[in-house]
Design an enzyme around this catalytic site. Structure first.
Site, PDB file in Angstrom:
ATOM      1  N   LYS A  34     -25.822   2.966  40.774  1.00  0.00           N
ATOM      2  CA  LYS A  34     -26.133   1.543  40.730  1.00  0.00           C
ATOM      3  C   LYS A  34     -27.529   1.235  40.207  1.00  0.00           C
ATOM      4  O   LYS A  34     -27.833   0.087  39.917  1.00  0.00           O
ATOM      5  CB  LYS A  34     -25.902   0.918  42.103  1.00  0.00           C
ATOM      6  CG  LYS A  34     -24.433   0.877  42.481  1.00  0.00           C
ATOM      7  CD  LYS A  34     -23.627   0.026  41.497  1.00  0.00           C
ATOM      8  CE  LYS A  34     -22.175  -0.067  41.890  1.00  0.00           C
ATOM      9  NZ  LYS A  34     -21.448  -1.050  41.097  1.00  0.00           N
ATOM     10  N   SER A 248     -17.244   8.369  48.195  1.00  0.00           N
ATOM     11  CA  SER A 248     -16.464   8.001  46.998  1.00  0.00           C
ATOM     12  C   SER A 248     -16.390   9.189  46.033  1.00  0.00           C
ATOM     13  O   SER A 248     -15.410   9.336  45.296  1.00  0.00           O
ATOM     14  CB  SER A 248     -17.028   6.753  46.321  1.00  0.00           C
ATOM     15  OG  SER A 248     -18.276   7.005  45.735  1.00  0.00           O
TER      16      SER A 248
HETATM   17  C1  LIG Z   1     -20.806   4.934  46.373  1.00  0.00           C
HETATM   18  C2  LIG Z   1     -20.080   4.148  45.339  1.00  0.00           C
HETATM   19  N1  LIG Z   1     -19.071   4.711  44.700  1.00  0.00           N
HETATM   20  C3  LIG Z   1     -18.365   4.050  43.767  1.00  0.00           C
HETATM   21  C4  LIG Z   1     -18.629   2.745  43.451  1.00  0.00           C
HETATM   22  C5  LIG Z   1     -17.773   2.046  42.443  1.00  0.00           C
HETATM   23  O1  LIG Z   1     -18.429   1.777  41.221  1.00  0.00           O
HETATM   24  P1  LIG Z   1     -18.127   0.460  40.418  1.00  0.00           P
HETATM   25  O2  LIG Z   1     -18.740  -0.698  41.186  1.00  0.00           O
HETATM   26  O3  LIG Z   1     -18.815   0.641  39.096  1.00  0.00           O
HETATM   27  O4  LIG Z   1     -16.654   0.280  40.294  1.00  0.00           O
HETATM   28  C6  LIG Z   1     -19.665   2.112  44.107  1.00  0.00           C
HETATM   29  C7  LIG Z   1     -19.938   0.721  43.845  1.00  0.00           C
HETATM   30  O5  LIG Z   1     -20.377  -0.053  44.666  1.00  0.00           O
HETATM   31  C8  LIG Z   1     -20.421   2.817  45.075  1.00  0.00           C
HETATM   32  O6  LIG Z   1     -21.424   2.241  45.763  1.00  0.00           O
END
Ligand SMILES: Cc1ncc(COP(=O)(O)O)c(C=O)c1O
Length: 278
Positions: A34, A248
Protein backbone atom coordinates in the site's frame (compact mmCIF):
# COMPACT_ATOMS: atom_id res chain seq x y z
CA UNK A 1 21.67 9.90 -2.35
CA UNK A 2 18.37 8.05 -1.95
CA UNK A 3 15.46 9.80 -0.24
CA UNK A 4 13.09 7.98 2.11
CA UNK A 5 10.24 7.73 -0.41
CA UNK A 6 12.63 6.22 -2.98
CA UNK A 7 12.49 3.06 -0.83
CA UNK A 8 8.97 2.38 -2.13
CA UNK A 9 8.72 -0.22 -4.91
CA UNK A 10 11.40 -2.31 -6.64
CA UNK A 11 10.67 -5.16 -4.25
CA UNK A 12 12.29 -8.59 -4.75
CA UNK A 13 10.60 -11.41 -6.66
CA UNK A 14 11.47 -14.74 -5.01
CA UNK A 15 11.05 -18.27 -6.32
CA UNK A 16 9.40 -19.62 -3.16
CA UNK A 17 9.11 -23.16 -4.52
CA UNK A 18 9.84 -24.47 -8.01
CA UNK A 19 7.74 -22.40 -10.45
CA UNK A 20 6.01 -20.33 -7.74
CA UNK A 21 7.26 -16.73 -7.74
CA UNK A 22 6.18 -14.21 -5.10
CA UNK A 23 6.60 -10.45 -5.20
CA UNK A 24 7.71 -9.58 -1.67
CA UNK A 25 5.81 -6.36 -1.01
CA UNK A 26 6.69 -6.44 2.68
CA UNK A 27 10.02 -4.92 1.60
CA UNK A 28 8.31 -1.56 1.05
CA UNK A 29 8.98 1.30 3.46
CA UNK A 30 6.05 0.65 5.85
CA UNK A 31 6.02 -3.06 5.10
CA UNK A 32 3.19 -3.34 2.59
CA UNK A 33 2.17 -2.93 -1.05
CA UNK A 34 0.00 0.00 0.00
CA UNK A 35 3.01 2.34 0.07
CA UNK A 36 2.77 2.30 -3.72
CA UNK A 37 -0.95 3.14 -3.75
CA UNK A 38 -0.70 5.82 -1.07
CA UNK A 39 2.22 7.59 -2.74
CA UNK A 40 0.64 7.54 -6.20
CA UNK A 41 -2.69 8.90 -4.90
CA UNK A 42 -0.98 11.65 -2.88
CA UNK A 43 1.31 12.71 -5.72
CA UNK A 44 -1.65 12.84 -8.12
CA UNK A 45 -3.68 14.93 -5.65
CA UNK A 46 -0.74 17.29 -5.21
CA UNK A 47 -0.42 17.68 -8.99
CA UNK A 48 -4.12 18.51 -9.21
CA UNK A 49 -3.79 21.08 -6.41
CA UNK A 50 -6.12 19.16 -4.06
CA UNK A 51 -3.53 18.83 -1.31
CA UNK A 52 -1.77 21.60 0.52
CA UNK A 53 0.11 21.42 3.83
CA UNK A 54 -2.32 21.66 6.73
CA UNK A 55 -5.15 20.04 4.77
CA UNK A 56 -6.97 17.08 6.32
CA UNK A 57 -6.98 13.72 4.53
CA UNK A 58 -9.58 11.14 5.63
CA UNK A 59 -9.41 7.59 4.25
CA UNK A 60 -11.23 4.34 5.06
CA UNK A 61 -8.84 1.37 4.99
CA UNK A 62 -8.41 -2.02 6.57
CA UNK A 63 -5.10 -0.69 7.82
CA UNK A 64 -2.21 -0.93 5.39
CA UNK A 65 -3.24 2.07 3.28
CA UNK A 66 -3.71 3.97 6.51
CA UNK A 67 -0.19 3.11 7.68
CA UNK A 68 1.28 4.14 4.32
CA UNK A 69 -0.72 7.38 4.21
CA UNK A 70 0.33 8.14 7.81
CA UNK A 71 4.01 7.75 6.95
CA UNK A 72 3.76 9.94 3.83
CA UNK A 73 1.62 12.52 5.64
CA UNK A 74 4.25 12.70 8.37
CA UNK A 75 6.92 13.47 5.78
CA UNK A 76 4.82 15.98 3.86
CA UNK A 77 2.98 17.67 6.73
CA UNK A 78 -0.60 16.59 6.03
CA UNK A 79 -3.14 15.89 8.74
CA UNK A 80 -4.55 12.37 8.42
CA UNK A 81 -7.53 10.52 9.88
CA UNK A 82 -7.96 6.83 9.11
CA UNK A 83 -11.37 5.18 9.32
CA UNK A 84 -10.84 1.50 10.16
CA UNK A 85 -13.04 -1.46 11.02
CA UNK A 86 -12.98 -2.33 14.72
CA UNK A 87 -11.44 -5.74 14.02
CA UNK A 88 -8.23 -4.24 12.57
CA UNK A 89 -5.16 -5.57 14.37
CA UNK A 90 -3.75 -3.58 17.31
CA UNK A 91 -0.31 -3.52 15.68
CA UNK A 92 -1.68 -1.70 12.62
CA UNK A 93 -3.52 0.84 14.78
CA UNK A 94 -0.35 1.52 16.78
CA UNK A 95 1.67 2.07 13.62
CA UNK A 96 -0.82 4.66 12.33
CA UNK A 97 -0.83 6.46 15.68
CA UNK A 98 2.96 6.41 15.96
CA UNK A 99 3.35 8.04 12.55
CA UNK A 100 1.00 10.76 13.87
CA UNK A 101 -2.27 9.73 12.20
CA UNK A 102 -5.70 9.80 13.92
CA UNK A 103 -7.89 6.73 14.10
CA UNK A 104 -11.67 6.59 13.75
CA UNK A 105 -12.74 3.04 14.61
CA UNK A 106 -16.16 1.91 13.35
CA UNK A 107 -18.14 -1.36 13.56
CA UNK A 108 -17.09 -3.79 10.81
CA UNK A 109 -20.59 -3.83 9.28
CA UNK A 110 -20.49 -0.05 8.69
CA UNK A 111 -17.15 -0.30 6.90
CA UNK A 112 -16.84 0.79 3.29
CA UNK A 113 -20.10 1.78 1.55
CA UNK A 114 -21.71 3.96 4.25
CA UNK A 115 -18.34 5.53 5.08
CA UNK A 116 -17.47 6.14 1.43
CA UNK A 117 -20.83 7.91 0.96
CA UNK A 118 -20.32 10.08 4.02
CA UNK A 119 -16.76 11.05 3.06
CA UNK A 120 -17.85 11.98 -0.48
CA UNK A 121 -20.37 14.41 1.06
CA UNK A 122 -17.70 15.91 3.33
CA UNK A 123 -15.32 16.35 0.42
CA UNK A 124 -18.04 18.13 -1.59
CA UNK A 125 -18.44 20.59 1.28
CA UNK A 126 -14.68 21.20 1.13
CA UNK A 127 -14.15 19.85 4.65
CA UNK A 128 -11.63 17.13 3.79
CA UNK A 129 -9.63 15.50 1.01
CA UNK A 130 -10.87 11.99 0.26
CA UNK A 131 -8.39 10.09 -1.90
CA UNK A 132 -10.74 7.06 -2.10
CA UNK A 133 -8.58 4.05 -2.96
CA UNK A 134 -11.70 2.14 -4.07
CA UNK A 135 -12.35 4.56 -6.94
CA UNK A 136 -9.00 6.25 -7.51
CA UNK A 137 -7.53 5.23 -10.87
CA UNK A 138 -4.01 5.81 -9.53
CA UNK A 139 -4.51 2.68 -7.40
CA UNK A 140 -4.59 0.72 -10.68
CA UNK A 141 -2.12 2.82 -12.66
CA UNK A 142 0.71 2.36 -10.15
CA UNK A 143 0.37 -1.44 -10.31
CA UNK A 144 0.20 -1.36 -14.10
CA UNK A 145 3.20 0.94 -14.52
CA UNK A 146 5.33 -0.23 -11.61
CA UNK A 147 4.39 -3.52 -9.87
CA UNK A 148 3.43 -5.30 -13.12
CA UNK A 149 6.36 -3.88 -15.08
CA UNK A 150 8.81 -4.93 -12.33
CA UNK A 151 7.42 -8.50 -12.44
CA UNK A 152 7.89 -8.74 -16.22
CA UNK A 153 11.52 -7.59 -15.91
CA UNK A 154 12.28 -9.81 -12.88
CA UNK A 155 10.99 -12.94 -14.67
CA UNK A 156 13.86 -12.41 -17.17
CA UNK A 157 11.95 -13.64 -20.19
CA UNK A 158 10.32 -16.65 -18.50
CA UNK A 159 6.72 -17.39 -19.48
CA UNK A 160 4.04 -16.59 -16.86
CA UNK A 161 1.09 -19.01 -16.95
CA UNK A 162 -0.87 -17.85 -13.90
CA UNK A 163 -1.15 -14.70 -11.82
CA UNK A 164 -2.83 -15.15 -8.43
CA UNK A 165 -3.72 -12.18 -6.20
CA UNK A 166 -6.00 -11.33 -3.30
CA UNK A 167 -8.97 -9.01 -3.70
CA UNK A 168 -9.22 -5.90 -1.54
CA UNK A 169 -9.75 -2.69 -3.45
CA UNK A 170 -8.91 -4.62 -6.63
CA UNK A 171 -6.10 -2.20 -7.47
CA UNK A 172 -3.35 -4.81 -7.44
CA UNK A 173 -5.07 -7.48 -9.52
CA UNK A 174 -6.50 -5.01 -12.05
CA UNK A 175 -3.26 -3.09 -12.63
CA UNK A 176 -0.85 -6.04 -12.61
CA UNK A 177 -2.98 -8.32 -14.77
CA UNK A 178 -3.47 -5.58 -17.38
CA UNK A 179 0.32 -5.38 -17.74
CA UNK A 180 0.88 -9.16 -17.66
CA UNK A 181 -1.81 -9.80 -20.28
CA UNK A 182 0.03 -7.49 -22.69
CA UNK A 183 3.12 -9.71 -22.40
CA UNK A 184 1.43 -13.09 -21.89
CA UNK A 185 -1.92 -13.11 -23.74
CA UNK A 186 -2.75 -16.66 -22.57
CA UNK A 187 -2.09 -16.03 -18.88
CA UNK A 188 -4.85 -17.06 -16.44
CA UNK A 189 -5.73 -14.54 -13.72
CA UNK A 190 -7.03 -15.91 -10.43
CA UNK A 191 -8.48 -13.71 -7.67
CA UNK A 192 -8.71 -14.84 -4.03
CA UNK A 193 -11.39 -13.70 -1.59
CA UNK A 194 -12.44 -14.87 1.88
CA UNK A 195 -15.32 -17.32 2.18
CA UNK A 196 -18.54 -15.45 2.97
CA UNK A 197 -18.72 -14.56 6.64
CA UNK A 198 -15.01 -15.32 7.23
CA UNK A 199 -12.21 -12.82 7.79
CA UNK A 200 -8.81 -12.74 6.09
CA UNK A 201 -7.31 -9.38 6.99
CA UNK A 202 -6.68 -7.25 3.89
CA UNK A 203 -9.07 -9.21 1.67
CA UNK A 204 -12.77 -8.62 0.99
CA UNK A 205 -15.47 -10.83 -0.50
CA UNK A 206 -17.46 -9.58 -3.47
CA UNK A 207 -20.32 -11.57 -1.95
CA UNK A 208 -20.58 -8.87 0.74
CA UNK A 209 -22.37 -6.91 -1.99
CA UNK A 210 -19.79 -4.24 -2.78
CA UNK A 211 -17.68 -4.30 -5.95
CA UNK A 212 -15.02 -1.57 -5.88
CA UNK A 213 -15.38 0.57 -9.04
CA UNK A 214 -11.67 0.20 -9.92
CA UNK A 215 -11.86 -3.62 -9.92
CA UNK A 216 -12.10 -4.85 -13.51
CA UNK A 217 -13.76 -8.25 -13.29
CA UNK A 218 -13.39 -8.79 -17.07
CA UNK A 219 -9.68 -9.32 -16.52
CA UNK A 220 -10.15 -12.09 -13.96
CA UNK A 221 -10.65 -15.68 -15.16
CA UNK A 222 -11.57 -17.26 -11.84
CA UNK A 223 -12.30 -16.17 -8.28
CA UNK A 224 -11.56 -18.65 -5.51
CA UNK A 225 -12.99 -18.26 -2.03
CA UNK A 226 -10.76 -19.48 0.74
CA UNK A 227 -11.39 -20.21 4.42
CA UNK A 228 -9.65 -18.14 7.08
CA UNK A 229 -8.22 -21.44 8.37
CA UNK A 230 -6.52 -22.07 5.01
CA UNK A 231 -4.96 -18.59 5.04
CA UNK A 232 -3.43 -19.35 8.46
CA UNK A 233 -2.25 -22.73 7.16
CA UNK A 234 -0.49 -21.04 4.21
CA UNK A 235 0.98 -18.34 6.45
CA UNK A 236 2.33 -20.93 8.93
CA UNK A 237 3.78 -23.09 6.15
CA UNK A 238 5.64 -20.07 4.76
CA UNK A 239 6.91 -19.09 8.23
CA UNK A 240 8.46 -22.57 8.56
CA UNK A 241 10.35 -21.81 5.36
CA UNK A 242 11.64 -18.60 6.95
CA UNK A 243 9.16 -16.26 5.26
CA UNK A 244 6.99 -14.39 7.78
CA UNK A 245 4.22 -12.72 5.77
CA UNK A 246 0.64 -11.61 6.41
CA UNK A 247 -2.54 -13.64 6.18
CA UNK A 248 -3.45 -12.47 2.68
CA UNK A 249 -0.06 -13.81 1.53
CA UNK A 250 -0.88 -17.09 3.28
CA UNK A 251 -4.21 -17.06 1.44
CA UNK A 252 -2.78 -16.64 -2.07
CA UNK A 253 -0.06 -19.20 -1.41
CA UNK A 254 -2.50 -21.79 -0.03
CA UNK A 255 -4.80 -21.18 -3.03
CA UNK A 256 -1.91 -21.99 -5.38
CA UNK A 257 -1.20 -25.18 -3.41
CA UNK A 258 -4.88 -26.21 -3.34
CA UNK A 259 -5.27 -25.69 -7.09
CA UNK A 260 -2.04 -27.57 -7.82
CA UNK A 261 -1.33 -25.29 -10.77
CA UNK A 262 1.10 -26.44 -13.46
CA UNK A 263 3.46 -23.94 -15.10
CA UNK A 264 4.96 -20.69 -13.83
CA UNK A 265 2.79 -19.01 -11.21
CA UNK A 266 3.36 -15.44 -10.06
CA UNK A 267 1.72 -14.07 -6.94
CA UNK A 268 1.93 -11.10 -4.62
CA UNK A 269 2.74 -11.30 -0.92
CA UNK A 270 1.22 -7.92 0.09
CA UNK A 271 2.78 -7.43 3.51
CA UNK A 272 4.96 -8.64 6.38
CA UNK A 273 3.69 -10.92 9.13
CA UNK A 274 4.58 -9.12 12.37
CA UNK A 275 1.34 -7.14 12.35
CA UNK A 276 -0.84 -10.26 12.61
CA UNK A 277 0.69 -12.09 15.55
CA UNK A 278 -1.99 -12.50 18.17
C1 LIG B 1 -2.65 -7.24 3.51
C2 LIG B 1 -3.38 -6.94 2.24
N1 LIG B 1 -3.44 -7.88 1.31
C3 LIG B 1 -4.10 -7.68 0.16
C4 LIG B 1 -4.76 -6.52 -0.11
C5 LIG B 1 -5.52 -6.38 -1.39
O1 LIG B 1 -4.94 -5.47 -2.31
P1 LIG B 1 -5.84 -4.57 -3.23
O2 LIG B 1 -6.48 -3.51 -2.35
O3 LIG B 1 -4.89 -3.94 -4.20
O4 LIG B 1 -6.88 -5.41 -3.88
C6 LIG B 1 -4.73 -5.52 0.85
C7 LIG B 1 -5.47 -4.30 0.63
O5 LIG B 1 -5.97 -3.64 1.51
C8 LIG B 1 -4.02 -5.72 2.05
O6 LIG B 1 -3.98 -4.79 3.03
Amino acid sequence: MKQLLDLIGNTPLLEIEPNIFAKMEGFNLTGSIKDRTALSMIEDAEKKGRLKPGVSIVEPTSGNTGIALAMISAIKGYELSVVIPQSTSEEKKKMILTYGGRIISIPDERFREPVIKELKEKEKLGEIVFLNQYENENNVKVHYEKTGEEIVKQMEGKQIDYFVAGLGTGGTITGVSKKLKEHFPNIKIIGVEPKKGEKIEGLKSLKDGYTPPILNLNQIDEIIDLSAEDSVKGRNYLAKKGILVGLSSGAVFQTIKNLNLKGNVVTIFPDRGERYLK
